[in-house]
Scaffold this motif. Structure first.
Motif, PDB file in Angstrom:
ATOM      1  N   PHE A   1       0.815  -1.218   0.000  1.00 23.34           N
ATOM      2  CA  PHE A   1       0.000   0.000   0.000  1.00 23.34           C
ATOM      3  C   PHE A   1       0.850   1.270   0.000  1.00 23.34           C
ATOM      4  CE2 PHE A   1      -3.046  -3.139   1.507  1.00 23.34           C
ATOM      5  CZ  PHE A   1      -4.198  -2.787   0.825  1.00 23.34           C
ATOM      6  N   GLY A   2       2.159   1.130  -0.111  1.00 27.15           N
ATOM      7  CA  GLY A   2       3.033   2.296  -0.161  1.00 27.15           C
ATOM      8  C   GLY A   2       3.209   2.785  -1.600  1.00 27.15           C
ATOM      9  N   ASN A   3       4.059   3.764  -1.757  1.00 29.64           N
ATOM     10  CA  ASN A   3       4.297   4.336  -3.088  1.00 29.64           C
ATOM     11  C   ASN A   3       5.534   3.737  -3.763  1.00 29.64           C
ATOM     12  OD1 ASN A   3       6.435   5.506  -1.709  1.00 29.64           O
ATOM     13  ND2 ASN A   3       5.476   7.537  -1.593  1.00 29.64           N
ATOM     14  N   GLY A   4       6.097   2.697  -3.161  1.00 28.33           N
ATOM     15  CA  GLY A   4       7.282   2.072  -3.741  1.00 28.33           C
ATOM     16  C   GLY A   4       8.579   2.677  -3.285  1.00 28.33           C
ATOM     17  N   LYS A   5       8.496   3.767  -2.534  1.00 28.03           N
ATOM     18  CA  LYS A   5       9.695   4.441  -2.045  1.00 28.03           C
ATOM     19  C   LYS A   5       9.770   4.463  -0.522  1.00 28.03           C
ATOM     20  CE  LYS A   5       9.819   7.526  -6.077  1.00 28.03           C
ATOM     21  NZ  LYS A   5       9.806   8.947  -6.537  1.00 28.03           N
ATOM     22  N   GLU A   6       8.616   4.544   0.122  1.00 24.55           N
ATOM     23  CA  GLU A   6       8.580   4.642   1.582  1.00 24.55           C
ATOM     24  C   GLU A   6       8.605   3.266   2.240  1.00 24.55           C
ATOM     25  OE1 GLU A   6       4.872   6.499   2.661  1.00 24.55           O
ATOM     26  OE2 GLU A   6       3.847   5.569   0.969  1.00 24.55           O
ATOM     27  N   VAL A   7       8.926   3.263   3.514  1.00 25.10           N
ATOM     28  CA  VAL A   7       8.966   2.022   4.278  1.00 25.10           C
ATOM     29  C   VAL A   7       7.554   1.452   4.403  1.00 25.10           C
ATOM     30  CG1 VAL A   7       9.428   1.034   6.561  1.00 25.10           C
ATOM     31  CG2 VAL A   7      11.023   2.695   5.569  1.00 25.10           C
ATOM     32  N   GLU A   8       7.444   0.142   4.259  1.00 26.77           N
ATOM     33  CA  GLU A   8       6.174  -0.554   4.437  1.00 26.77           C
ATOM     34  C   GLU A   8       6.307  -1.603   5.538  1.00 26.77           C
ATOM     35  OE1 GLU A   8       4.656  -0.308  -0.241  1.00 26.77           O
ATOM     36  OE2 GLU A   8       5.243  -2.224   0.655  1.00 26.77           O
ATOM     37  N   LEU A   9       5.179  -2.010   6.086  1.00 24.73           N
ATOM     38  CA  LEU A   9       5.170  -3.021   7.133  1.00 24.73           C
ATOM     39  C   LEU A   9       4.485  -4.282   6.645  1.00 24.73           C
ATOM     40  CD1 LEU A   9       4.221  -0.924  10.301  1.00 24.73           C
ATOM     41  CD2 LEU A   9       6.475  -1.817   9.695  1.00 24.73           C
ATOM     42  N   TYR A  10       5.191  -5.396   6.728  1.00 24.17           N
ATOM     43  CA  TYR A  10       4.578  -6.683   6.436  1.00 24.17           C
ATOM     44  C   TYR A  10       4.177  -7.301   7.779  1.00 24.17           C
ATOM     45  CZ  TYR A  10       3.484 -11.043   4.116  1.00 24.17           C
ATOM     46  OH  TYR A  10       2.816 -12.134   3.612  1.00 24.17           O
ATOM     47  N   ILE A  11       2.875  -7.470   7.980  1.00 27.58           N
ATOM     48  CA  ILE A  11       2.359  -8.004   9.239  1.00 27.58           C
ATOM     49  C   ILE A  11       2.032  -9.480   9.074  1.00 27.58           C
ATOM     50  CG2 ILE A  11       0.649  -7.756  11.066  1.00 27.58           C
ATOM     51  CD1 ILE A  11       2.408  -5.296  10.725  1.00 27.58           C
ATOM     52  N   ILE A  12       2.678 -10.318   9.843  1.00 28.92           N
ATOM     53  CA  ILE A  12       2.347 -11.752   9.868  1.00 28.92           C
ATOM     54  C   ILE A  12       1.183 -11.919  10.838  1.00 28.92           C
ATOM     55  CG2 ILE A  12       3.183 -14.061  10.414  1.00 28.92           C
ATOM     56  CD1 ILE A  12       5.979 -13.139   9.694  1.00 28.92           C
ATOM     57  N   LYS A  13       0.017 -12.185  10.264  1.00 31.88           N
ATOM     58  CA  LYS A  13      -1.216 -12.202  11.058  1.00 31.88           C
ATOM     59  C   LYS A  13      -2.101 -13.346  10.562  1.00 31.88           C
ATOM     60  CE  LYS A  13      -4.243  -8.937  10.334  1.00 31.88           C
ATOM     61  NZ  LYS A  13      -5.500  -9.688  10.043  1.00 31.88           N
ATOM     62  N   PRO A  14      -1.939 -14.539  11.117  1.00 32.99           N
ATOM     63  CA  PRO A  14      -2.728 -15.685  10.647  1.00 32.99           C
ATOM     64  C   PRO A  14      -4.224 -15.482  10.896  1.00 32.99           C
ATOM     65  CG  PRO A  14      -1.579 -16.224  12.675  1.00 32.99           C
ATOM     66  CD  PRO A  14      -1.044 -14.917  12.221  1.00 32.99           C
ATOM     67  N   TYR A  15      -5.021 -16.115  10.065  1.00 31.88           N
ATOM     68  CA  TYR A  15      -6.471 -15.951  10.155  1.00 31.88           C
ATOM     69  C   TYR A  15      -7.037 -16.711  11.340  1.00 31.88           C
ATOM     70  CZ  TYR A  15     -11.420 -16.501   9.125  1.00 31.88           C
ATOM     71  OH  TYR A  15     -12.790 -16.514   9.213  1.00 31.88           O
ATOM     72  N   VAL A  16      -7.895 -16.046  12.097  1.00 26.86           N
ATOM     73  CA  VAL A  16      -8.681 -16.673  13.161  1.00 26.86           C
ATOM     74  C   VAL A  16     -10.107 -16.189  13.003  1.00 26.86           C
ATOM     75  CG1 VAL A  16      -9.081 -16.862  15.642  1.00 26.86           C
ATOM     76  CG2 VAL A  16      -6.745 -16.862  14.766  1.00 26.86           C
ATOM     77  N   SER A  17     -11.037 -17.112  12.920  1.00 23.86           N
ATOM     78  CA  SER A  17     -12.437 -16.758  12.701  1.00 23.86           C
ATOM     79  C   SER A  17     -12.929 -15.784  13.766  1.00 23.86           C
ATOM     80  CB  SER A  17     -13.303 -18.025  12.725  1.00 23.86           C
ATOM     81  OG  SER A  17     -14.665 -17.712  12.503  1.00 23.86           O
ATOM     82  N   GLY A  18     -13.555 -14.703  13.324  1.00 25.85           N
ATOM     83  CA  GLY A  18     -14.097 -13.706  14.240  1.00 25.85           C
ATOM     84  C   GLY A  18     -13.149 -12.569  14.542  1.00 25.85           C
ATOM     85  N   TYR A  19     -11.908 -12.644  14.036  1.00 28.00           N
ATOM     86  CA  TYR A  19     -10.919 -11.597  14.286  1.00 28.00           C
ATOM     87  C   TYR A  19     -10.401 -11.058  12.947  1.00 28.00           C
ATOM     88  CZ  TYR A  19     -10.834 -13.029  19.170  1.00 28.00           C
ATOM     89  OH  TYR A  19     -11.194 -13.325  20.465  1.00 28.00           O
ATOM     90  N   HIS A  20     -10.235  -9.759  12.889  1.00 34.20           N
ATOM     91  CA  HIS A  20      -9.753  -9.146  11.652  1.00 34.20           C
ATOM     92  C   HIS A  20      -8.514  -8.285  11.876  1.00 34.20           C
ATOM     93  CE1 HIS A  20      -9.818  -7.645   7.588  1.00 34.20           C
ATOM     94  NE2 HIS A  20      -9.823  -6.396   8.031  1.00 34.20           N
ATOM     95  N   TYR A  21      -8.598  -7.374  12.809  1.00 35.70           N
ATOM     96  CA  TYR A  21      -7.491  -6.440  13.022  1.00 35.70           C
ATOM     97  C   TYR A  21      -6.312  -7.096  13.741  1.00 35.70           C
ATOM     98  CZ  TYR A  21     -10.571  -2.605  11.643  1.00 35.70           C
ATOM     99  OH  TYR A  21     -11.402  -1.766  10.944  1.00 35.70           O
ATOM    100  N   TYR A  22      -6.609  -7.911  14.738  1.00 40.57           N
ATOM    101  CA  TYR A  22      -5.561  -8.534  15.539  1.00 40.57           C
ATOM    102  C   TYR A  22      -5.863 -10.021  15.687  1.00 40.57           C
ATOM    103  CZ  TYR A  22      -4.963  -3.613  16.773  1.00 40.57           C
ATOM    104  OH  TYR A  22      -4.807  -2.252  16.717  1.00 40.57           O
ATOM    105  N   THR A  23      -4.805 -10.824  15.708  1.00 42.85           N
ATOM    106  CA  THR A  23      -4.948 -12.267  15.881  1.00 42.85           C
ATOM    107  C   THR A  23      -4.637 -12.635  17.325  1.00 42.85           C
ATOM    108  OG1 THR A  23      -4.334 -12.725  13.590  1.00 42.85           O
ATOM    109  CG2 THR A  23      -4.110 -14.521  15.168  1.00 42.85           C
ATOM    110  N   PRO A  24      -5.534 -13.333  18.006  1.00 43.59           N
ATOM    111  CA  PRO A  24      -5.259 -13.729  19.387  1.00 43.59           C
ATOM    112  C   PRO A  24      -4.154 -14.781  19.446  1.00 43.59           C
ATOM    113  CG  PRO A  24      -7.276 -14.765  18.611  1.00 43.59           C
ATOM    114  CD  PRO A  24      -6.853 -13.790  17.542  1.00 43.59           C
TER     115      PRO A  24
END
Length: 364
Positions: free
Chosen positions: A160-183
């Motif tokens: 989602f960056g412009n190709g020049k700025e720092v980006e964050l790759y978040i390792i966040k496995p899927y858990v049913s009922g959770y979207h923003y944060y994984t328990p």
């Protein structure tokens, strides 16, 4: 009843995830500081600390490698230069400890220059866009000190960056009922980590202060005003209850004849009782973390020896590797594959094992 103050242990509460209308980020935990709660359980519960450390070490092993490094030496060399030292070791620990992990991807001329670990506990998710995508994460060095009006650093999510700025790759496995944060995957055992801490605090306090579980402190020089009573009660708690699990009853009485009386029920089998609690915490944490054999993580179970049945040790090792360790490793490898693909790098990555039996199949 206004003359009696009960000072007791607060209860464990599961985290809440809150989208506030007046905030761009999504809060994690009642106080927006749930990650610190997990870190505290890691630091102060002996068993929980040992298991998480052991699992994280096994995930990382001896580091990342590629089965086709000889056939693709240039790509392999690029990959090794991109990954910063200890990045994956920290990612492995946080993925196990906090349920998620983060890597910052640094670009140069449209290509990935380096990949470094970024502490996930300092990040909060931006509210989703119309497609349900998290486009960025907000950084604050200490969310417990965040105040309305504080300027937050917005960091784009990977892709989602412009190709020049720092980006964050978040390792966040899927858990049913959770979207923003994984328990965390050991959430069912987390209260036992807290209980192990409380038992330890109680026993240390009992030895150091000689103050048993329930005591009555009587002040028999008339009943002071409410404000003064609260002040005295708070001071008594501060001085006499070193263990979070103690309960102290502070009573203000007009005279000694009217003092409060409590019947004490002594715990005659205290050593056996606390041994039971300790064992229960240990066993529940072992199950919660899906540990097939405590010895694989350097934890000695009941019994004094290591045993001599190689088949049983190998079975436990293979089972633990397949159902626990490998899934963590695959998550990290899939993240690296996606990041390295930006530079056109395609390697068959794997983690070199440090397990008791060196059985990894590098051809898979």
């Amino acid at each position: 009843m206004n003359n009696i103050h009960i000072l007791s242990l607060s209860n464990y509460n599961s985290p809440t995830i809150t989208e506030s209308k007046n905030k761009d980020f999504v809060e994690y935990g009642d106080d927006n500081n749930y990650y610190q709660y997990l870190i505290d359980r890691f630091l102060y519960s002996n068993t929980n600390h040992a298991i998480i450390t052991g699992v994280a070490n096994m995930i990382y092993g001896k580091g990342i490698d590629a089965t086709d490094s000889n056939r693709k030496p240039n790509e392999y060399a690029q990959m090794m230069s991109i990954l910063k030292k200890d990045c994956l070791r920290k990612v492995a620990l946080e993925r196990k400890l906090l349920g998620m992990a983060s890597m910052q991807v640094i670009y140069l001329n449209g290509k990935v220059k380096s990949v470094e670990h970024f502490p996930i506990h300092t990040l909060r998710a931006e509210k989703c866009n119309d497609k349900g995508e998290i486009e960025a994460w907000f950084y604050h060095p200490d969310w417990s000190k965040y105040k309305k009006g504080d300027e937050l650093k917005r960091i784009p999510a990977f892709g989602f960056g412009n190709g020049k700025e720092v980006e964050l790759y978040i390792i966040k496995p899927y858990v049913s009922g959770y979207h923003y944060y994984t328990p965390i995957d050991y959430s069912g055992a987390l209260p036992y980590a807290k209980l192990e801490e409380e038992v330890s605090d109680y026993l240390i306090n009992d030895v150091m202060n000689g103050f048993s579980g329930t005591k009555v402190i009587n002040f028999n020089n008339n009943i002071p005003p409410e404000e003064k009573r609260q002040e005295v009660a708070t001071e008594v708690k501060r001085k006499l209850t070193g263990s979070k699990g103690d309960k102290v009853i502070v009573s203000f009485n007009a005279s000694a004849d009217n003092k409060t009386t409590v019947d004490d029920i002594p715990l005659n089998d205290a050593p056996e009782h606390y041994q039971y609690l300790s064992t229960e915490c240990f066993e529940k944490l072992i199950v919660g973390h899906r540990v097939t054999s405590p010895m694989l993580l350097g934890i000695r179970d009941t019994g004094g020896g290591l045993g001599n049945n190689a088949d049983e040790i190998e079975t436990a090792t293979r089972l633990f590797d397949n159902i626990v360790i490998r899934p963590y490793q695959l998550e990290i490898i899939e993240a690296l594959d996606e990041i390295l693909a930006v530079n056109g790098i395609s390697l068959n990555l794997y983690f070199k094992t440090i397990q008791p039996l060196d059985f990894i199949d590098v051809n898979t």
